[in-house]
Design a protein around this motif. Structure first.
Motif, PDB file in Angstrom:
ATOM      1  N   MET A  59     -11.257  67.819-138.385  1.00 18.05           N
ATOM      2  CA  MET A  59     -12.631  68.198-138.649  1.00 18.05           C
ATOM      3  C   MET A  59     -12.999  67.420-137.274  1.00 18.05           C
ATOM      4  O   MET A  59     -13.135  65.778-137.741  1.00 18.05           O
ATOM      5  N   GLN A  60     -14.164  67.287-136.695  1.00 18.56           N
ATOM      6  CA  GLN A  60     -14.999  66.694-136.078  1.00 18.56           C
ATOM      7  C   GLN A  60     -15.983  65.864-136.804  1.00 18.56           C
ATOM      8  O   GLN A  60     -16.888  66.642-136.559  1.00 18.56           O
ATOM      9  N   THR A  61     -16.628  64.654-137.381  1.00 21.47           N
ATOM     10  CA  THR A  61     -18.440  64.541-138.181  1.00 21.47           C
ATOM     11  C   THR A  61     -18.508  63.448-136.719  1.00 21.47           C
ATOM     12  O   THR A  61     -17.848  62.814-136.251  1.00 21.47           O
ATOM     13  N   ARG A  62     -19.676  63.542-137.095  1.00 21.94           N
ATOM     14  CA  ARG A  62     -20.496  62.550-136.206  1.00 21.94           C
ATOM     15  C   ARG A  62     -20.899  61.470-137.546  1.00 21.94           C
ATOM     16  O   ARG A  62     -21.391  61.446-138.079  1.00 21.94           O
ATOM     17  N   LEU A  63     -20.441  60.348-136.617  1.00 21.69           N
ATOM     18  CA  LEU A  63     -20.676  59.041-137.501  1.00 21.69           C
ATOM     19  C   LEU A  63     -21.579  58.083-137.019  1.00 21.69           C
ATOM     20  O   LEU A  63     -21.526  58.244-135.613  1.00 21.69           O
ATOM     21  N   THR A  64     -21.795  56.922-137.667  1.00 20.27           N
ATOM     22  CA  THR A  64     -22.840  56.069-136.986  1.00 20.27           C
ATOM     23  C   THR A  64     -22.219  54.518-136.843  1.00 20.27           C
ATOM     24  O   THR A  64     -21.849  54.727-138.386  1.00 20.27           O
ATOM     25  N   PHE A  65     -21.873  53.886-135.835  1.00 20.77           N
ATOM     26  CA  PHE A  65     -21.153  52.749-135.742  1.00 20.77           C
ATOM     27  C   PHE A  65     -21.915  51.811-136.018  1.00 20.77           C
ATOM     28  O   PHE A  65     -22.898  51.783-134.688  1.00 20.77           O
ATOM     29  N   ILE A  66     -21.647  49.875-135.566  1.00 17.14           N
ATOM     30  CA  ILE A  66     -22.423  49.087-135.674  1.00 17.14           C
ATOM     31  C   ILE A  66     -21.427  48.675-134.677  1.00 17.14           C
ATOM     32  O   ILE A  66     -20.860  48.515-134.478  1.00 17.14           O
ATOM     33  N   CYS A  67     -21.549  48.379-132.789  1.00 21.92           N
ATOM     34  CA  CYS A  67     -21.016  47.735-131.935  1.00 21.92           C
ATOM     35  C   CYS A  67     -20.893  46.310-132.243  1.00 21.92           C
ATOM     36  O   CYS A  67     -20.658  45.456-133.406  1.00 21.92           O
ATOM     37  N   CYS A  68     -19.258  46.522-132.134  1.00 22.14           N
ATOM     38  CA  CYS A  68     -18.797  44.673-132.562  1.00 22.14           C
ATOM     39  C   CYS A  68     -18.920  43.355-131.970  1.00 22.14           C
ATOM     40  O   CYS A  68     -19.233  42.309-131.711  1.00 22.14           O
ATOM     41  N   GLN A  69     -19.537  43.639-130.633  1.00 25.63           N
ATOM     42  CA  GLN A  69     -20.200  43.116-129.648  1.00 25.63           C
ATOM     43  C   GLN A  69     -21.386  42.863-129.490  1.00 25.63           C
ATOM     44  O   GLN A  69     -22.152  41.688-130.204  1.00 25.63           O
TER      45      GLN A  69
END
Length: 81
Positions: free
Chosen positions: A1-11
């Motif tokens: 199942m695909q889900t939209r998640l929020t990420f914080i860029c490592c750079q």
């Protein structure tokens, strides 16, 4: 199942959202749309199952139900030779 998640860029440390496959591999490789960095995100089993509970009759005013409320921190992936 695909889900939209929020990420914080490592750079660049900016938040971005991306559709990811949440079943199977708990480590996802995502690409920052702002700086183009390749980031590794480790998903926990509970992270994709957070439900929001709303109070009152005016309807939801926060994040949609079923999505994590906090962004997922990413790291620089290990280089494979």
């Amino acid at each position: 199942m695909q889900t939209r998640l929020t990420f914080i860029c490592c750079q660049c440390q900016r938040n971005f959202t991306q559709l990811v496959e949440t079943e199977g591999n708990p480590i996802q490789i995502v690409h920052c749309p702002y700086c183009g960095a390749r980031c590794e995100a480790k998903l926990s089993p509970d992270q994709s199952r957070v439900s929001a509970v709303y109070r009152g009759t005016n309807g939801p005013s926060g994040s949609p139900s079923g999505t994590p409320t906090a962004p997922i921190q990413t790291t620089v992936p290990d280089e494979e030779a």
